[in-house]
Design an enzyme around this catalytic site. Structure first.
Site, PDB file in Angstrom:
ATOM      1  N   GLU A  74       0.815  -1.210   0.000  1.00 48.77           N
ATOM      2  CA  GLU A  74       0.000   0.000   0.000  1.00 48.77           C
ATOM      3  C   GLU A  74       0.851   1.262   0.000  1.00 48.77           C
ATOM      4  O   GLU A  74       0.859   2.013  -0.954  1.00 48.77           O
ATOM      5  CB  GLU A  74      -0.954  -0.007   1.207  1.00 48.77           C
ATOM      6  CG  GLU A  74      -2.110  -0.965   0.984  1.00 48.77           C
ATOM      7  CD  GLU A  74      -2.989  -1.145   2.192  1.00 48.77           C
ATOM      8  OE1 GLU A  74      -2.574  -0.779   3.302  1.00 48.77           O
ATOM      9  OE2 GLU A  74      -4.098  -1.651   2.020  1.00 48.77           O
ATOM     10  N   GLU A 314     -10.635  17.410  36.743  1.00 50.67           N
ATOM     11  CA  GLU A 314     -11.591  18.486  36.930  1.00 50.67           C
ATOM     12  C   GLU A 314     -10.946  19.851  36.791  1.00 50.67           C
ATOM     13  O   GLU A 314     -11.533  20.781  36.274  1.00 50.67           O
ATOM     14  CB  GLU A 314     -12.202  18.389  38.337  1.00 50.67           C
ATOM     15  CG  GLU A 314     -13.579  17.820  38.331  1.00 50.67           C
ATOM     16  CD  GLU A 314     -14.136  17.659  39.721  1.00 50.67           C
ATOM     17  OE1 GLU A 314     -13.427  17.907  40.708  1.00 50.67           O
ATOM     18  OE2 GLU A 314     -15.303  17.289  39.814  1.00 50.67           O
ATOM     19  N   LYS A 452     -14.645   2.355  56.041  1.00 49.02           N
ATOM     20  CA  LYS A 452     -13.977   1.068  56.214  1.00 49.02           C
ATOM     21  C   LYS A 452     -12.491   1.251  55.979  1.00 49.02           C
ATOM     22  O   LYS A 452     -12.071   2.181  55.294  1.00 49.02           O
ATOM     23  CB  LYS A 452     -14.543   0.020  55.252  1.00 49.02           C
ATOM     24  CG  LYS A 452     -14.086   0.183  53.815  1.00 49.02           C
ATOM     25  CD  LYS A 452     -14.338  -1.104  53.057  1.00 49.02           C
ATOM     26  CE  LYS A 452     -13.929  -0.974  51.601  1.00 49.02           C
ATOM     27  NZ  LYS A 452     -14.310  -2.090  50.777  1.00 49.02           N
TER      28      LYS A 452
END
Lengths: 574, 90
Positions: A74, A314, A452
């Site tokens: 190609e 952010e 936790k």
């Protein structure tokens, strides 16, 4: 006839491998491509076939001392050189040094008239010549299917291709043959029927306007391989594949502790902070101070001279610096020293997988001890929750196996995704810190709770979380008749308590004084009574004495009188 | 003047047939106006790239311009004539 497949003599697992040099690929295939065999790489236009095969050659030439032939059907040599120049590879130099040979095969049907029997011996001659001239050990045919556009007689072409693959194998070169993705078959012209050893599928899909590249090993005869679709990235350093899946739960764990950067929080976490290499989840509604906790952690790491990567989804770098300076955390200082790497991007900038790969790549390059991802929830914008969870799982496993302590923040929308988060990502996390926004008496206050923390005894108390211009502080909250008080009501409560205490102190003082007075009063009374008594006593004693004296005197007087009256002694003495 | 170049790879049946067929066609239609060069790629493999040779046998018409290519053993005379742009009887 076409169904017949080439048999291999290798038993499963013992198959020799040829390292592809593509980051991640060799891991999922247990070493690379099948050595000395052709591999089919199929994919649609733009899926990265050429780059994959080119990288295979370049890595072979540069890192493994295996020269390679790139037979391109190609692009021509100049176009290829331009393409790989973007990866920082000087293809012309490699060609000049006889490391890589590029042969551009141009096929144009319009020029060719077919007049009878023929074969593709010319192609074989060319390839053979190319291989021999540089002693090539690797060969790429990209895209051999273009031949189908150049020749009318498909029968000849198919048998010749089959012969070609057989021939490559006999030559003992490790080859990559690329093919266009077909609709029903893996490749448009069914090349997979001839290349039966290893088939790799590259995919490039666009979901919600965001593209993701994926690679899958469809087949690998005689070898175990990862069966998943693996995301990959074409970066400025070549193809980068993420090899891990969320299966690895066999990493070593550390009992070393990492301070959180907030001493009171360390105290809540069994006195020492997080575990090294654990994953920490900080959730909270907007404005509860997630970034502050994350930044404090990052800063503490830099202070200990540990490298840290901060993925900001952010805020921009400068915005983060400014905002954190307002609570006394100077991140820019650490950015300048190179200990802190801030990687700020919009989540929608690329697909989920690309973010994942970027996170991997940076971790791979920088080798940090600490990673902060702020916030992970923004990534759900670019992937569905399931994908995000699987990505997180992979990420966490990867970081854990590298002993990287990772802090994820996650934005909760009140009432909306609090439960999703609980069911979803939290199970992957070792420590979960929940920041609460507590509204009462017309004000918002921040509360912090360690929900936790695996493997340590941690506080179960809500602490008030205060951001001052110098530091982050955690305060005890007040409990008043079973209600948690924070902010001004906590202050009011404290004032009330103070006042009560003062009043109580005064009351005590007052009573003490009263007691003292009573005591003095008593003493005074005792004293006056004594005085009175003493007076009476004296009085009485003197009167007693006088009476006695008078009694004595009267006897004497009577004797005297008797003497004077010359009275009869007998009578008087009787 | 037709300058023709025939690429072969060793003395295969197809190559020999192609050569024989080519001579026949040329003698019939281009008598005295042609020159044939036979290149054996097994002896000179480096020459394959120059004319973009894949199929064997391949005949390349170098002159007159433009360059034309025909492949196969040239058993189909009509196609050879079309490929070389020769009008029968012309």
């Amino acid at each position: 006839m076409r169904k017949k497949r080439i048999k291999t003599g290798f038993s499963p697992g013992s198959r020799p491998k040829c390292p592809s040099g593509i980051k991640g690929f060799d891991e999922i295939t247990g070493g690379g491509l099948p050595k000395g065999c052709p591999t089919l790489v199929a994919g649609s236009a733009g899926s990265g076939k050429t780059l994959f095969s080119m990288e295979f050659l370049i890595r072979g030439a540069l890192d493994h001392g295996e020269p390679g032939v790139f037979m391109s059907f190609e692009e021509n040599a100049t176009e290829l050189a331009q393409n790989v120049a973007s990866l920082g590879i000087d293809l012309e130099d490699l060609s000049a040094r006889k490391k890589i040979l590029i042969d551009h095969v141009r096929v144009e049907r319009s020029e060719i008239e077919e007049t009878g029997e023929y074969d593709l011996e010319g192609l074989f001659v060319r390839l053979s010549h190319a291989i021999d001239s540089i002693g090539a050990r690797r060969v790429v045919l990209d895209t051999v299917e273009s031949l189908f556009g150049g020749f009318q007689n498909e029968g000849i072409l198919r048998s010749e291709l089959k012969r070609l693959f057989r021939w490559l194998k006999d030559k003992g070169v490790t080859s990559v043959i690329t093919g266009e993705r077909g609709e029903k078959t893996i490749t448009r012209h069914g090349l997979e029927e001839y290349v039966a050893d290893c088939v790799i599928l590259l995919d490039h899909r666009v979901t919600a306007q965001i593209s993701t590249r994926r690679l899958r090993v469809v087949k690998y005869r005689g070898s175990s391989h990862g069966a998943n679709e693996y995301p990959f990235l074409i970066s400025e350093r070549g193809i980068f594949l993420v090899p891990i899946t969320s299966m690895g739960l066999d990493y070593e764990v550390s009992s070393e502790r990492v301070p959180s950067g907030i001493s009171r929080l360390d105290a809540m976490l069994g006195g020492k902070g997080y575990f090294r290499g654990s994953s920490i989840f900080v959730t909270g509604t907007p404005g509860t101070g997630k970034t502050s906790i994350a930044s404090a952690f990052a800063e503490a790491a830099c202070r200990r001279r540990e490298k840290c990567i901060y993925f900001a989804f952010e805020e921009s770098k400068d915005q983060l610096f400014r905002n954190m300076r307002s609570i006394g955390i100077d991140l820019s200082r650490w950015d300048r020293t190179g200990l802190l790497h801030i990687h700020a991007t919009r989540p929608t900038f690329s697909g989920l997988e690309e973010h994942l790969i970027a996170m991997h790549r940076l971790a791979h390059e920088i080798r940090p001890k600490i990673i902060v991802i702020d916030p992970i929830s923004n990534l759900t914008e670019v992937g569905d929750p399931l994908e995000v969870k699987s990505m997180l799982g992979r990420l966490i496993d990867h970081y854990k196996s590298n002993k990287i302590t990772t802090l994820f923040t996650s934005l909760l929308i009140k009432g909306a995704n609090e439960d999703t988060s609980r069911e979803g990502t939290s199970s992957l996390m070792d420590t979960w810190i929940q920041l609460k926004d507590i509204e009462s008496n017309g004000e918002h206050n921040r509360g912090l709770l360690v929900l936790k923390s695996r493997g340590m005894s941690h506080s179960n108390q809500v602490r008030e979380f205060l951001l001052t211009d110098k530091e982050i502080r955690l305060l005890n909250v007040s409990l008043s008749s079973g209600v948690v008080l924070m902010g001004s009501s906590r202050a009011a409560q404290a004032a009330q308590e103070e006042m009560d205490a003062v009043r109580r102190r005064e009351e005590i003082e007052r009573r003490k004084w009263l007691l003292e007075r009573k005591r003095r009063e008593k003493d005074a009374r005792i004293a006056s009574l004594e005085v009175e008594f003493a007076a009476v006593e004296e009085d009485l004693t003197s009167s007693i004495r006088m009476e006695e004296r008078q009694g004595k005197a009267s006897i004497e007087t009577r004797k005297e009188l008797a003497k004077l009256r010359k009275a009869d002694n007998k009578t008087t003495t009787r | 003047m037709y300058e023709l170049r025939l690429y072969v790879a060793g003395q295969t049946v197809k190559s020999l047939n192609a050569f024989a067929n080519l001579i026949k066609i040329c003698e019939t239609h281009l008598a005295g106006k042609y020159r044939i060069e036979v290149i054996d790629l097994l002896k000179n493999p480096q020459l394959a790239a120059g004319d973009q040779i894949l199929a064997i046998p391949t005949l390349v018409r170098k002159l007159p311009k433009p360059i034309k290519k025909i492949i196969g053993d040239m058993s189909n005379t009509l196609r050879v004539l079309v490929g070389l742009d020769i009008r029968p009887g012309g």
